[in-house]
Design an enzyme around this catalytic site. Structure first.
Site, PDB file in Angstrom:
ATOM      1  N   ASN A 146     -25.399  -3.219  83.855  1.00 22.26           N
ATOM      2  CA  ASN A 146     -26.236  -3.999  82.934  1.00 22.26           C
ATOM      3  C   ASN A 146     -27.655  -3.444  82.862  1.00 22.26           C
ATOM      4  OD1 ASN A 146     -27.372  -4.769  85.347  1.00 22.26           O
ATOM      5  ND2 ASN A 146     -26.867  -6.939  85.172  1.00 22.26           N
ATOM      6  N   GLU A 154     -32.741  -7.615  87.507  1.00 23.44           N
ATOM      7  CA  GLU A 154     -31.740  -7.895  86.483  1.00 23.44           C
ATOM      8  C   GLU A 154     -32.392  -8.029  85.106  1.00 23.44           C
ATOM      9  OE1 GLU A 154     -28.738  -7.498  87.305  1.00 23.44           O
ATOM     10  OE2 GLU A 154     -27.910  -9.032  88.631  1.00 23.44           O
TER      11      GLU A 154
END
Ligand code: F6R
Length: 240
Positions: free
Chosen positions: A137, A144
């Site tokens: 990702n 993140e």
């Protein structure tokens, strides 16, 4: 400056990255190395151990700081990143273990632990070379995808996709910790030289997006475009 190096396969990638790290330690024996865990760097560590055994590298003056650690896993837990580093690297070289640093995932006060890690990063006076992997990702460390870049060491809730990707190291998905401590983007970006290693076809799209797409916290790796000394070693079937 971004330098792209295409490797033939994982072994070639590992040797090329190990060569660069090794040169760093030879040129500056007191180097501060930023290190990563996961599948990507295992071959690099294996190669460095081999060269150490041949007396080609001396780690006695090296300091290391790792990117991240799972919350709730003790150092002696085989799934912890501290255990990983000892097992795959530190136990096999002449590094002074007191100069190896991984965030403490079982600290009573996690906020304090983050502050202490930031303090440590200040104290070592900057990372000379940061070895980095990238998540599917686009995460670097455990930064993140998010609405903004987190600058400093912080506690992060792992994305469902990250938990899914990391379950291969655990018996069952419920065992994967839901949160981690991660070095922040600013600390990573302050490394003098970043060596990003990316292996496998499944990482091709996110790598391309990170290096050539817009710089956005939704693709944390995209910030690397702004670094002044980035070396990317990748082994994917296609050229970037
Ligand atoms: C590990 C880390 C992660 C990994 C990334 C890629 O310390 O910070 O960002 O680099 O998840 O993992 P692998 O190499 O297992 O594909």
């Amino acid at each position: 400056m971004m330098k792209l190096i295409k490797a033939n396969d994982y072994n070639d990638l590992s040797r090329k990255a190990a060569n660069i790290l090794s040169a760093q330690v030879i040129l500056k024996p007191r180097s501060v190395l930023g290190l990563a865990t996961g599948s990507s760097p295992i071959g690099v560590y294996k190669q460095l151990i081999e060269w150490y055994q041949k007396n080609d590298i001396d780690f006695s003056e090296v300091t290391t700081v790792n990117l991240d650690e799972y919350v709730g896993l003790a150092p002696e837990n085989p799934q912890s990143y501290r255990y990983f580093m000892n097992h795959h690297f530190f136990n096999h070289i002449n590094i002074d273990k007191t100069k190896t640093h991984v965030p403490n995932g079982i600290a009573d006060d996690l906020e304090k632990e983050c502050e202490a890690y930031n303090h440590l990063l200040d104290e070592v006076d900057g990372i000379d070379m940061q070895l980095l992997g990238i998540g599917l990702n686009g995460h670097i460390g455990f930064n993140e995808p998010d609405g903004e870049f987190e600058k400093l060491t912080h506690v992060v809730n792992l994305n469902a996709s990250t938990i899914e990707a990391n379950k291969r190291f655990f018996e069952k998905i419920e065992d994967v910790p839901k949160s981690a401590i991660s070095m922040g983007i600013k600390s990573i970006m302050q490394a003098k030289h970043i060596v990003l290693i990316v292996s496998g076809q499944e990482k091709y799209d996110i790598l391309k997006q990170s290096l050539f797409g817009p710089v956005t916290p939704h693709v944390p790796g995209s910030i690397l475009q702004l670094h002044s000394h980035l070396t990317v070693i990748y082994s994917c079937d296609r050229e970037l």
